[in-house]
Design a protein around this motif. Structure first.
Motif, short mmCIF file in Angstrom:
data_model
loop_
_atom_site.label_atom_id
_atom_site.label_comp_id
_atom_site.label_asym_id
_atom_site.label_seq_id
_atom_site.Cartn_x
_atom_site.Cartn_y
_atom_site.Cartn_z
N SER A 519 0.82 -1.21 0.00
CA SER A 519 0.00 0.00 0.00
C SER A 519 0.85 1.26 0.00
N THR A 520 2.02 1.23 0.67
CA THR A 520 2.87 2.43 0.70
C THR A 520 3.52 2.68 -0.66
N LEU A 521 3.85 1.61 -1.39
CA LEU A 521 4.41 1.79 -2.73
C LEU A 521 3.40 2.47 -3.65
N ILE A 522 2.12 2.26 -3.41
CA ILE A 522 1.07 2.84 -4.24
C ILE A 522 0.72 4.26 -3.78
N LEU A 523 0.60 4.46 -2.47
CA LEU A 523 0.14 5.74 -1.95
C LEU A 523 1.23 6.81 -1.89
N CYS A 524 2.47 6.39 -1.74
CA CYS A 524 3.56 7.36 -1.64
C CYS A 524 3.97 7.85 -3.03
N THR A 525 3.78 9.15 -3.28
CA THR A 525 4.07 9.71 -4.59
C THR A 525 5.25 10.67 -4.57
N ARG A 526 5.76 10.97 -3.37
CA ARG A 526 6.90 11.88 -3.25
C ARG A 526 7.87 11.36 -2.20
N PRO A 527 9.17 11.52 -2.42
CA PRO A 527 10.17 11.02 -1.47
C PRO A 527 10.02 11.57 -0.05
N ARG A 528 9.52 12.79 0.09
CA ARG A 528 9.42 13.40 1.42
C ARG A 528 8.44 12.64 2.32
N TYR A 529 7.55 11.83 1.72
CA TYR A 529 6.59 11.07 2.51
C TYR A 529 6.96 9.58 2.56
N GLY A 530 8.12 9.21 2.06
CA GLY A 530 8.50 7.81 1.96
C GLY A 530 8.72 7.13 3.30
N THR A 531 8.42 5.85 3.36
CA THR A 531 8.67 5.02 4.54
C THR A 531 9.98 4.26 4.34
N VAL A 532 10.38 3.51 5.34
CA VAL A 532 11.62 2.72 5.23
C VAL A 532 11.52 1.70 4.10
N THR A 533 10.39 0.97 4.04
CA THR A 533 10.24 -0.04 2.98
C THR A 533 10.18 0.61 1.61
N TRP A 534 9.50 1.75 1.51
CA TRP A 534 9.47 2.49 0.24
C TRP A 534 10.88 2.93 -0.13
N GLY A 535 11.61 3.43 0.86
CA GLY A 535 12.98 3.88 0.61
C GLY A 535 13.90 2.74 0.19
N ILE A 536 13.73 1.57 0.81
CA ILE A 536 14.56 0.41 0.45
C ILE A 536 14.35 0.07 -1.03
N PHE A 537 13.10 0.04 -1.45
CA PHE A 537 12.81 -0.30 -2.85
C PHE A 537 13.39 0.74 -3.80
N GLN A 538 13.23 2.01 -3.47
CA GLN A 538 13.71 3.07 -4.36
C GLN A 538 15.24 3.11 -4.40
N VAL A 539 15.86 3.01 -3.24
CA VAL A 539 17.32 3.09 -3.17
C VAL A 539 17.98 1.91 -3.88
N ALA A 540 17.35 0.73 -3.80
CA ALA A 540 17.92 -0.47 -4.41
C ALA A 540 18.03 -0.34 -5.93
#
Length: 582
Positions: A519-540
């Motif tokens: 759900s966070t991968l879908i709802l998060c549209t900007r890095p400033r609102y990213g979670t740890v799991t969202w950040g892990i996916f993006q950084v990888a």
């Protein structure tokens, strides 16, 4: 005497009636409405109700193959996790041996990471040129690398080509077998020992006793765990994204949604996942309701049947547990090693080590805002936990202490999030909040918090429910007899007595909110609102030290969750499995 009675809500005070109505309204708005809107969108085209969207989906061969692949893999994961979890639960419940408590605690460690983060950690361990293949080559066991994570097996059925991703099954199994283990263990602890003793008097022993008496009695626990494993592996989004398996329904729904936010196909796939998941839950409950043995468990916590393990049997037990732990903890070990590696190419272990990856993500001036992701996750999860504790305590009270016509509806609404895939919840909230002040494209923090709150509500509800069943009503009756209202009695008496269960359920809600991916991968549209799991996916995705920095974020997440799991295990003990019941 009032003891043991459930009081009708119709004769309750207005405070309780209003509280009940508000809870029901909130659950309908934040759980039922987004899915109902998603259902409408799946059937709607140009303002008309039509089957065209579903027809287009089912005539598309690749989409149907994605659905079939996901179903086959989910059932395969249920089988593999059961082959590990059920024997393990029997071993831990029925046998006594040194270091048993230590092994029991370590067996919960796989739950502290979502599977997709574990897949990240396995890249250097089970990759084509990973540690395992290099070790086997040095020992002369193999000549060519084995694609542990990417081995595929193809099956042609009625014109459709199914792809069996063995790597997907492996990753999901290593992370999800504790769900089968915990639920089966809870059922084993609740069996009345006299039932087995009577069977032994009549001549039942060994495997015959296990097959005819013990296994039927633990079936409710196994089914509860199997349902959770099926739903998780069927709807998991992070793992196929990380490993690059696009022909699975969750991946396809996410890709369609990212390609076109108004994609009707993403709505169709989300609804199919919801319908299949809910059907599996309904079938499991229906099966149990038809079986008499589902009602003979006593829930006693008295003397347990435990046998001492000695000699050669003890060696076999230790060998089994050590091998299991080595495999199940390999994602975590790989994640830690990757996070501190400076050079790890064609070697069993890193040749150079560094802490630069942690400095890069934790530095306020770094390119990767790791501190922001951690702060966001802690904030969202904390708010969700507090709301869940309040709602869970109230819902648990109504389910256990009150009798009213809409009780089954309240129970259903509070537990249905366990059966709703994260992809469907994410898309449902996105569609619901679009073009409102809470539009995720404008700011995603509140939508993400709402999603985490109601997605993890069942954990506090089940914890409160289990606690109230064990809590005697004497103190509440004494308070009522002294003139206190039921609402005041609930706040001043029931909640403090229920606090350990609420805290444990709240921490579980917090942990699973921290681990949320889909759900966070879908709802998060900007890095400033990213979670740890969202950040892990993006950084990888970053080709320059992306995997190493993502692994460092994963280690921070892992240590946070591990600490909280230790607290929960201390509070709940063997009752932890009851909270994971579907």
């Amino acid at each position: 005497m009032l003891r043991g009675k459930k009081y009708s809500l119709l004769h309750a005070e207005w405070g309780l009636i209003i509280t009940f109505a508000l809870i029901l309204l909130v659950l309908n708005i934040f759980i039922l409405y987004p899915i109902a809107l998603l259902l409408y969108k799946a059937f709607e085209e140009d303002g008309k109700i039509t089957l065209a969207n579903f027809m287009y989906y089912f005539i598309n061969k690749s989409f149907v193959e994605g659905l079939l692949n996901s179903l086959v893999l989910a059932f395969a994961v249920v089988v593999t996790t059961s082959l590990i979890g059920v024997p393990l639960a029997i071993l831990m419940a029925r046998y006594e041996f040194p270091l048993k408590s230590a092994f029991l605690n370590m067996l919960l460690i796989p739950m502290i990471l979502p599977p997709f983060v574990g897949a990240l950690g396995l890249q250097y361990i089970l990759g084509e040129h990973g540690s395992l293949n290099l070790l086997l080559e040095e020992l002369g066991i193999i000549k060519y690398p084995i694609p542990w994570l990417y081995f595929r097996y193809y099956v042609d059925i009625m014109g459709y080509r199914l792809t069996i991703h063995l790597g997907y099954i492996l990753v999901e199994t290593l992370h999800l077998f504790p769900l089968i283990f915990l639920n089966t263990l809870a059922s084993l602890y609740s069996i009345d020992p006299s039932l087995e003793e009577q069977a032994e008097v009549l001549g039942a022993h060994g495997l015959y006793l296990l097959r005819t008496i013990v296994m039927p009695l633990v079936m409710p626990g196994w089914i509860a765990g199997a349902i959770l494993v099926f739903i998780w592996s069927f709807t998991d989004l992070g793992t196929p994204l990380m490993l690059g398996f696009p022909n699975l329904i969750a991946f396809q729904a996410f890709s369609e949604f990212k390609r076109l936010r108004e994609s009707r196909l993403s709505y169709v796939m989300s609804i199919l996942m919801v319908l299949i998941s809910i059907s599996i839950v309904a079938l499991g409950r229906r099966y149990l309701s038809l079986r008499e043995y589902a009602k003979v468990q006593s829930g006693l916590s008295g003397s347990r049947r435990e046998y001492k393990v000695r000699g050669l049997k003890l060696v076999v037990v230790y060998a089994f547990l050590i091998v299991l732990l080595a495999f199940s903890l390999s994602p975590h070990i790989g994640l830690i090693l990757t996070s501190i590696s400076k050079s790890w190419v064609l070697s069993i272990l890193p040749t150079e080590y560094t802490l630069d990856h942690y400095l890069a993500i934790l530095s306020p001036t770094g390119v990767t805002p790791g501190l922001l992701y951690v702060k966001n996750s802690l904030t969202y999860s904390s708010v969700a936990m507090l709301i869940d504790i309040v709602l869970g305590a109230a819902i648990g009270y109504f389910l256990v202490r009150r009798e009213f016509p809409l009780k089954s509806l309240l129970d259903y609404l509070s537990m249905i999030p366990l059966a709703i895939p994260g992809v469907a919840i994410g898309i449902g909230y996105y569609v619901t909040l679009m073009n409102t002040p809470l539009d995720p494209t404008l700011r995603a923090d509140i939508p993400i918090t709402i999603s985490l709150t109601f997605r993890r509500l069942p954990y506090t509800v089940r914890a409160a429910y289990a606690g109230l069943l064990q809590l005697p009503e004497d103190y509440e009756e004494a308070s009522l007899s002294l003139g206190a209202s039921r609402l005041k009695t609930f706040i001043k008496i029931t909640v403090p007595l229920l606090a350990p269960h609420l805290i444990a359920g709240g921490i579980l809600a917090f942990i699973n909110a921290m681990l949320e991916v889909s759900s966070t991968l879908i709802l998060c549209t900007r890095p400033r609102y990213g979670t740890v799991t969202w950040g892990i996916f993006q950084v990888a995705q970053n080709p320059l030290y992306g995997v190493e920095q993502a692994s460092a974020l994963g280690v921070i997440l892992m240590l946070t969750v591990l600490l909280l799991m230790v607290v929960v295990n201390k509070v709940m003990g063997a009752r932890l499995g009851l909270v994971y019941r579907a």
